[in-house]
Design a protein around this motif. Structure first.
Motif, PDB file in Angstrom:
ATOM      1  N   UNK A  59      -9.650 -16.809  -6.415  1.00 51.26           N
ATOM      2  CA  UNK A  59     -11.100 -17.097  -6.755  1.00 51.26           C
ATOM      3  C   UNK A  59     -11.916 -16.184  -5.949  1.00 51.26           C
ATOM      4  N   UNK A  60     -11.539 -15.473  -5.006  1.00 52.41           N
ATOM      5  CA  UNK A  60     -12.263 -14.134  -4.345  1.00 52.41           C
ATOM      6  C   UNK A  60     -12.384 -13.225  -5.628  1.00 52.41           C
ATOM      7  N   UNK A  61     -11.602 -12.809  -6.327  1.00 50.52           N
ATOM      8  CA  UNK A  61     -11.634 -11.945  -7.114  1.00 50.52           C
ATOM      9  C   UNK A  61     -12.682 -12.348  -8.289  1.00 50.52           C
ATOM     10  N   UNK A 173     -12.617 -12.615 -19.606  1.00 50.17           N
ATOM     11  CA  UNK A 173     -12.634 -12.752 -18.115  1.00 50.17           C
ATOM     12  C   UNK A 173     -11.521 -12.099 -17.413  1.00 50.17           C
ATOM     13  N   UNK A 174     -10.368 -11.917 -18.017  1.00 45.87           N
ATOM     14  CA  UNK A 174      -9.337 -11.237 -17.410  1.00 45.87           C
ATOM     15  C   UNK A 174      -9.619  -9.710 -17.499  1.00 45.87           C
ATOM     16  N   UNK A 175     -10.205  -9.485 -18.338  1.00 48.50           N
ATOM     17  CA  UNK A 175     -10.551  -7.921 -18.564  1.00 48.50           C
ATOM     18  C   UNK A 175     -11.625  -7.617 -17.524  1.00 48.50           C
ATOM     19  N   UNK A 176     -12.594  -8.392 -17.616  1.00 47.13           N
ATOM     20  CA  UNK A 176     -13.482  -8.217 -16.362  1.00 47.13           C
ATOM     21  C   UNK A 176     -13.074  -8.090 -15.053  1.00 47.13           C
ATOM     22  N   UNK A 177     -11.976  -8.965 -14.815  1.00 54.13           N
ATOM     23  CA  UNK A 177     -11.414  -8.929 -13.220  1.00 54.13           C
ATOM     24  C   UNK A 177     -10.906  -7.570 -13.242  1.00 54.13           C
ATOM     25  N   UNK A 183      -9.481  -2.210 -10.818  1.00 53.90           N
ATOM     26  CA  UNK A 183      -9.616  -0.762 -11.058  1.00 53.90           C
ATOM     27  C   UNK A 183     -10.199  -0.110  -9.679  1.00 53.90           C
ATOM     28  N   UNK A 184     -11.413  -0.533  -9.464  1.00 57.55           N
ATOM     29  CA  UNK A 184     -12.169   0.147  -8.406  1.00 57.55           C
ATOM     30  C   UNK A 184     -11.466   0.135  -7.118  1.00 57.55           C
ATOM     31  N   UNK A 185     -10.895  -1.131  -7.097  1.00 59.17           N
ATOM     32  CA  UNK A 185     -10.108  -1.298  -5.829  1.00 59.17           C
ATOM     33  C   UNK A 185      -8.808  -0.660  -5.626  1.00 59.17           C
ATOM     34  N   UNK A 186      -8.140  -0.127  -6.766  1.00 56.09           N
ATOM     35  CA  UNK A 186      -6.965   0.358  -6.732  1.00 56.09           C
ATOM     36  C   UNK A 186      -5.747  -0.425  -6.569  1.00 56.09           C
ATOM     37  N   UNK A 237      -3.822  -4.697   0.836  1.00 54.81           N
ATOM     38  CA  UNK A 237      -4.355  -3.950   1.615  1.00 54.81           C
ATOM     39  C   UNK A 237      -5.346  -3.125   1.168  1.00 54.81           C
ATOM     40  N   UNK A 238      -5.039  -2.719   0.078  1.00 49.17           N
ATOM     41  CA  UNK A 238      -6.151  -1.740  -0.769  1.00 49.17           C
ATOM     42  C   UNK A 238      -7.333  -2.569  -0.990  1.00 49.17           C
ATOM     43  N   UNK A 239      -7.241  -3.891  -1.428  1.00 46.16           N
ATOM     44  CA  UNK A 239      -8.219  -4.655  -1.679  1.00 46.16           C
ATOM     45  C   UNK A 239      -9.254  -4.670  -0.574  1.00 46.16           C
ATOM     46  N   UNK A 240      -8.649  -4.770   0.631  1.00 44.98           N
ATOM     47  CA  UNK A 240      -9.723  -4.999   1.796  1.00 44.98           C
ATOM     48  C   UNK A 240     -10.443  -3.371   2.247  1.00 44.98           C
ATOM     49  N   UNK A 241      -9.719  -2.385   1.997  1.00 47.56           N
ATOM     50  CA  UNK A 241     -10.091  -1.260   2.269  1.00 47.56           C
ATOM     51  C   UNK A 241     -11.058  -0.759   1.200  1.00 47.56           C
ATOM     52  N   UNK A 242     -11.137  -1.374  -0.044  1.00 51.22           N
ATOM     53  CA  UNK A 242     -12.185  -0.832  -1.172  1.00 51.22           C
ATOM     54  C   UNK A 242     -13.451  -1.855  -1.053  1.00 51.22           C
ATOM     55  N   UNK A 243     -13.074  -3.078  -0.397  1.00 46.78           N
ATOM     56  CA  UNK A 243     -14.218  -3.951  -0.410  1.00 46.78           C
ATOM     57  C   UNK A 243     -15.159  -3.444   0.900  1.00 46.78           C
TER      58      UNK A 243
END
Length: 330
Positions: A59-61, A173-177, A183-186, A237-243
């Motif tokens: 849901x967060x994504x 939708x899957x492509x949007x996520x 992708x920007x989050x690595x 972990x990459x998610x939090x860094x990118x966020x």
């Protein structure tokens, strides 16, 4: 007091954890451990690289993909669901907005019953492979409360968000996520995976600590706005860094999403837009719980602690989460 590793090892053995636990503090990994099997029938163990379903952590994504579209002007927080639904889902009130849906304050009826536990879908799982395919599941649920009146956690609302995102953008939708969040989050190992063609690194979801029965008949064949993405501890972990670096959405949008919108006293927490929030502190986290899945990934800015617990067995993550919170003071 036990060391962090000893405490996690002890609860993992005692409760039958199957999954991965990772703890980072100020960018340094303090713990990374894998337990149990990804595939019991073939004796394939979980590893730090195993991909796990994260259920409602998805849901967060979804919320971030929607907020990215808001930043682009494709959607607005005040956009009404009705303006994009047309004649679909007529029981959704005309004043329900994107913001209401993100905050679980839409008041719409949900397709998953309250207090559902190991529920079975009302339609065949194999029909749920596209966002539009969820329409029969979302239909016929009467409004529970006026939009904006109160908080009520709602799975269907996040599938509605996925539908609105598709119709506003003209993209799947899957492509949007994938393109707006992963992708920007690595997040190179994070994706919606079909349950009937899981790759070798993906963990099967099990109904209990023992046995071979999986969750394949309990969940959509391909997840959507409310759950079903697979990820790894490293990707989280990459998610939090990118966020926090503003690489997914702007820092201003992040601040808006983690601003408390609702108290949730039954769960001793608050809620923002797609994020769980500590009741009295600055902890922010993703959480998922479903048949064969339990997951949490938390970041606390004041202590620079990030932890992730991924499990491919119903409910097994929560004892570990409790120990981590006690040990780390989160």
């Amino acid at each position: 007091m036990q060391s962090l590793q000893d405490a996690v090892d002890e609860v993992a053995e005692r409760t039958g954890l199957s999954g991965v636990v990772r703890v980072d503090r100020a960018g340094v990994t303090e713990l990374a451990r894998a337990y149990g099997d990804a595939d019991r029938a073939h004796g394939l163990p979980n590893t730090l690289e195993t991909q796990f379903a994260i259920a409602s952590g998805s849901k967060t994504l979804t919320a971030l993909a929607v907020m990215s579209l808001v930043e682009r002007g494709t959607l607005g927080l005040g956009t009404t669901a009705r303006s994009l639904l047309g004649t679909d889902l007529p029981l959704i009130a005309g004043d329900v907005t994107v913001e209401h849906l993100l905050a679980h304050r839409s008041g719409i009826g949900d397709y998953i019953p309250d207090e559902a536990d190991d529920y079975v879908l009302a339609v065949s799982a194999h029909t749920l492979a596209t966002t539009e395919g969820f329409l029969p599941l979302l239909e016929g649920h009467a409004t529970v409360s006026p939009a904006g009146e109160r908080f009520a956690y709602n799975n269907g609302g996040y599938v509605v968000l996925a539908l609105l995102a598709e119709r506003a953008s003209g993209l799947d939708f899957h492509e949007l996520v994938r393109t707006l969040v992963c992708e920007p989050a690595g997040m190179v190992d994070t994706a919606f995976l079909r349950s009937d063609e899981l790759p070798g690194r993906a963990a099967l979801g099990y109904l209990s600590v023992e046995g071979l029965r999986t969750n394949v008949f309990h969940l959509p064949v391909l997840g959507n706005g409310d759950g079903g993405i697979f990820s790894t501890a490293a990707d989280l972990r990459a998610f939090w860094e990118a966020l926090l670096a503003g690489r997914i959405v702007s820092p201003e949008s992040v601040a808006e999403m983690v601003r408390p919108r609702s108290d949730w006293p039954e769960e001793s927490r608050r809620y923002g837009l797609g994020f769980h929030l500590g009741a009295t502190d600055d902890a922010v986290w993703l959480e998922g719980n479903d048949t064969g899945v339990s997951f949490a990934s938390l970041h606390q800015p004041s202590t620079a602690i990030t932890y992730t617990v991924l499990s491919n067995v119903s409910g097994r993550a929560w004892p570990v989460v409790s120990v981590l919170n006690d040990q780390l003071g989160t």
